[in-house]
Scaffold this motif. Sequence first.
Motif, short mmCIF file in Angstrom:
data_model
loop_
_atom_site.label_atom_id
_atom_site.label_comp_id
_atom_site.label_asym_id
_atom_site.label_seq_id
_atom_site.Cartn_x
_atom_site.Cartn_y
_atom_site.Cartn_z
N VAL B 49 0.86 -1.19 0.00
CA VAL B 49 0.00 0.00 0.00
C VAL B 49 0.89 1.24 0.00
O VAL B 49 1.81 1.34 0.82
CB VAL B 49 -0.92 0.02 1.24
CG1 VAL B 49 -1.80 1.28 1.23
CG2 VAL B 49 -1.79 -1.23 1.29
N THR B 50 0.63 2.14 -0.92
CA THR B 50 1.39 3.38 -1.00
C THR B 50 0.43 4.57 -1.01
O THR B 50 -0.35 4.73 -1.95
CB THR B 50 2.25 3.41 -2.28
OG1 THR B 50 3.04 2.22 -2.34
CG2 THR B 50 3.17 4.64 -2.30
N PHE B 51 0.46 5.33 0.08
CA PHE B 51 -0.35 6.56 0.11
C PHE B 51 0.42 7.65 -0.61
O PHE B 51 1.65 7.78 -0.44
CB PHE B 51 -0.65 6.96 1.56
CG PHE B 51 -1.65 6.04 2.21
CD1 PHE B 51 -3.02 6.27 2.08
CD2 PHE B 51 -1.23 4.93 2.95
CE1 PHE B 51 -3.94 5.42 2.67
CE2 PHE B 51 -2.14 4.09 3.54
CZ PHE B 51 -3.51 4.33 3.40
N GLU B 56 -5.66 11.02 -7.03
CA GLU B 56 -6.98 11.60 -6.88
C GLU B 56 -8.00 10.59 -6.38
O GLU B 56 -9.07 10.94 -5.89
CB GLU B 56 -7.45 12.19 -8.20
CG GLU B 56 -6.67 13.45 -8.53
CD GLU B 56 -7.26 14.20 -9.69
OE1 GLU B 56 -8.24 13.70 -10.29
OE2 GLU B 56 -6.73 15.27 -10.02
N LYS B 57 -7.67 9.30 -6.59
CA LYS B 57 -8.55 8.26 -6.05
C LYS B 57 -7.73 7.01 -5.77
O LYS B 57 -6.59 6.87 -6.26
CB LYS B 57 -9.69 7.96 -7.03
CG LYS B 57 -9.23 7.56 -8.41
CD LYS B 57 -10.41 7.20 -9.31
CE LYS B 57 -9.89 6.67 -10.65
NZ LYS B 57 -10.95 6.12 -11.49
N ASP B 58 -8.32 6.12 -4.98
CA ASP B 58 -7.64 4.86 -4.67
C ASP B 58 -7.61 3.99 -5.92
O ASP B 58 -8.57 3.95 -6.69
CB ASP B 58 -8.39 4.11 -3.56
CG ASP B 58 -8.38 4.88 -2.24
OD1 ASP B 58 -7.33 5.44 -1.89
OD2 ASP B 58 -9.44 4.91 -1.58
N THR B 59 -6.50 3.30 -6.09
CA THR B 59 -6.42 2.37 -7.21
C THR B 59 -5.99 1.00 -6.69
O THR B 59 -5.30 0.89 -5.68
CB THR B 59 -5.39 2.83 -8.27
OG1 THR B 59 -4.10 2.95 -7.63
CG2 THR B 59 -5.78 4.16 -8.88
N LEU B 60 -6.45 -0.03 -7.37
CA LEU B 60 -6.17 -1.41 -6.93
C LEU B 60 -5.71 -2.25 -8.10
O LEU B 60 -6.41 -2.35 -9.12
CB LEU B 60 -7.44 -2.02 -6.31
CG LEU B 60 -7.40 -3.52 -5.98
CD1 LEU B 60 -6.34 -3.84 -4.93
CD2 LEU B 60 -8.78 -3.99 -5.50
N VAL B 75 -12.25 -2.03 -1.36
CA VAL B 75 -10.95 -1.68 -0.78
C VAL B 75 -10.93 -0.21 -0.36
O VAL B 75 -10.43 0.14 0.71
CB VAL B 75 -9.82 -2.00 -1.79
CG1 VAL B 75 -8.52 -1.28 -1.41
CG2 VAL B 75 -9.59 -3.52 -1.84
N SER B 76 -11.50 0.63 -1.19
CA SER B 76 -11.50 2.07 -0.90
C SER B 76 -12.30 2.37 0.38
O SER B 76 -11.86 3.17 1.21
CB SER B 76 -12.09 2.81 -2.10
OG SER B 76 -11.85 4.19 -1.98
N LYS B 91 -5.09 9.46 -0.78
CA LYS B 91 -5.50 8.27 -1.53
C LYS B 91 -4.32 7.32 -1.64
O LYS B 91 -3.16 7.71 -1.47
CB LYS B 91 -5.99 8.66 -2.93
CG LYS B 91 -7.17 9.64 -2.91
CD LYS B 91 -8.37 9.05 -2.17
CE LYS B 91 -9.54 10.03 -2.19
NZ LYS B 91 -10.67 9.56 -1.36
N ALA B 92 -4.63 6.07 -1.95
CA ALA B 92 -3.57 5.05 -1.97
C ALA B 92 -3.59 4.22 -3.24
O ALA B 92 -4.63 4.03 -3.87
CB ALA B 92 -3.71 4.13 -0.76
#
Lengths: 328, 328
Positions: B49-51, B56-60, B75-76, B91-92
Amino acid sequence: MMSLMSASAIASPNIAFIKYWGNRDDQLRLPSNGSISMNLDGLFTQTTVTFNPDLEKDTLILNDQVADQQATSRVSHFLDLVRKLADVNLKAHVYSKNNFPIGAGIASSASAFAALSLAATAALGLELSEAELSRLARRGSGSACRSVPGGYVEWLAGQSDADSYAVSIASPDHWALVDCIAIVQVEHKPIGSSQGHLLANTSPLQHARVEDSPRRIRLCREAILRRDFEAFANITELDSTLMHAVMMTSDPPLFYWSPVTLEIMTTVTRWRREKALPVCYTVDAGPNVHVICEESSSEIIREKLLQIPGVLHVLSAKPAGPARLCQT
Amino acid sequence: MMSLMSASAIASPNIAFIKYWGNRDDQLRLPSNGSISMNLDGLFTQTTVTFNPDLEKDTLILNDQVADQQATSRVSHFLDLVRKLADVNLKAHVYSKNNFPIGAGIASSASAFAALSLAATAALGLELSEAELSRLARRGSGSACRSVPGGYVEWLAGQSDADSYAVSIASPDHWALVDCIAIVQVEHKPIGSSQGHLLANTSPLQHARVEDSPRRIRLCREAILRRDFEAFANITELDSTLMHAVMMTSDPPLFYWSPVTLEIMTTVTRWRREKALPVCYTVDAGPNVHVICEESSSEIIREKLLQIPGVLHVLSAKPAGPARLCQT
C-alpha cells in the motif's frame, strides 16, 4: 367359523411432503411433528390375516417366504394390540405380499401395517372408524397411519395416543400429481427408519425443525388445497432438506444422500427454476429421489430422469385411495 | 517522505473448523457465532500500500490486473477506516497478489484484508496491537480477522466492534495438521460469501446452529489443545455440516456441495471409521473439500484423494504464522 376369522386388505405406501422424523414418545410412536403425504397408486401391500385356535404362535409369510424372527416378532406384538381390542387370545397366520420390490426406494412398513390393521381387525369382527384404524396402524409403524385414509393425508401429531392419527385433506382426484421415483441404487439402507427416529434428538437442529413444523404444515396444506405447485415445491423441498439436515447432524451422522441423489435434487430444482417445469424433489430415508410433478409433465420428466447417469429406472405413481378390504 | 508512506505485508488464508456464517451486525461484520480456524502455510496474499498526495482516487491492482469497480470500491471503503484511524486524507495505490489461483477453493478475502490491514496501517505509521489489527481486518472481511494472529486461531464473537477479534490459541508448531484441499471444480461459486451471510437468518435452522455454537467452540478448542484427533474430527465434520444445513435451507437455498463433494465427504469419514486414519473433512462456501489430517498420514491421504473420480488436484498446507510486514 373359520371364514369369519379371516380377512384381507390392501393399502398403498405413501410419500411424505412434510416429513415425519423423531418421536415425542417412541413407545406409542407419537411423532415430534405433524406430517403430510400422498398415497401412491398402483403400489400396494396385500395382507390376509387368519386367526386360528389351532395355532400355537403367530406366523408370518412375507413376499412368499417365512419371515425372520425380527419381522415376525414385530407383527406379533402388533397383533397383541388387536387381540386386546377384541378381547381374544387367538394366534394368527399372516400372509403379506408387496407388489413392489424390496429396495425399490419405497418403504413397505407404511402399507404393510395399514393393511395389517384393517385385515386383522376385520378378521376379528371389529369395526373401527377411519381415525381408530389410523391410530392403530400408527402403533405398528408411524407413517402407516397415513396410509389408512385416501388421497392427500395429514397426520395430526396430537398430544396422546387418542388424538394422533391421520385424516384425508383432499381426495386422490383433487390434484393430478405424479410421484416419479428415481431409483438410483438397490442396496439396503445403512440404518432403518425405526432406529433413525431414535437418533433425531441427538441433532442440534431437530428442535428448530420441529418448532417450525406447524408453519410448514400450513404452507403445504394450503398449497395442496389451492393446487399451487410453486408454493408446494418450495415447501416440499425445504422440508426434505430439513429432515436430512437433522439426519446428517445426528450422532452418529446419517447420510442417506448419495452423490447421484444430490445430482438429481439440484437438477430437478434447476428444471423448475430455469425451464418452468412443475417439478420438485423429496427424499426419504434412502438414496432414491421422489420427483413430484404435475401429471401433464410426467412423461417428459420421466424421460429426462432416465438420462441422468446413475438413475437405474423410474417408477411412477398417482394419488391412491384409502386402505380397503378385498377378497383373498 | 514517499518511502515512509508505503508498506508491504503478507498474510495467509485460513480454514475454519468451527465456521462463521451469518452476522449479528452486517455493517460491522459482528458474527452470529465465534469460530476457530488454522492459517494455511505456503499460501498467501502479498499486498503493498502506498499513500500518495498526488493520487486523486484509490487504485487497486489485483493479481497484476486493474481491479473492477466493485473490488476497488470495497478496498477504498476499507481504506477510509484506516484513514480515519490515522487522521489523514490521502488516496492510496494498492498492489495485491495471491500466490494461489482464483478458483482454487481458497477464499482470498481473508488473507487479502489481513495483509491490507497491516500494510495500510504500517504505511501511515500506525502501530496497532494484534487485537486492534484483527478488529480492523474484520471490517474488510469477517474471516480476515482470523488471518491476523498465527497458527490455530479463535475469533471471539464479542458484543461490539471493540471486542470482536481473533486470538491465537496455539502456535503453528503445536500440532502438525495438514489441510489437503481436494479441488473438484474450477468454477465460480453460485453466490459469494458476503451475500450468503445475509441469507443465514432465512433458514429455520440458523438460530439453533448459533445457539449450540459455544459448545462446539469449546469442544474444538479443547480437542486442538489436547491434540485429540478423534474429538477434533467429530466436531469439525459436524460443524461443517451444520453450516451447509443452514445454507441448504435458507431462502433461496444455497447448495455448495457437488456430487463429488459428497462422495469425498463420505469417503473421508469411512477412512477414519474403518481404516482408523486420522482424517476428516470440512467444506467452505464452495464445492472443494478441505481434508484435514495428521502430517504423518498426509502423503497417503493425498494419493487416496487423487484416486477419487472428480478430484482434479490436491493442494496441501500446514499451519501458518501470523500476518507480517515484508519487503516489497
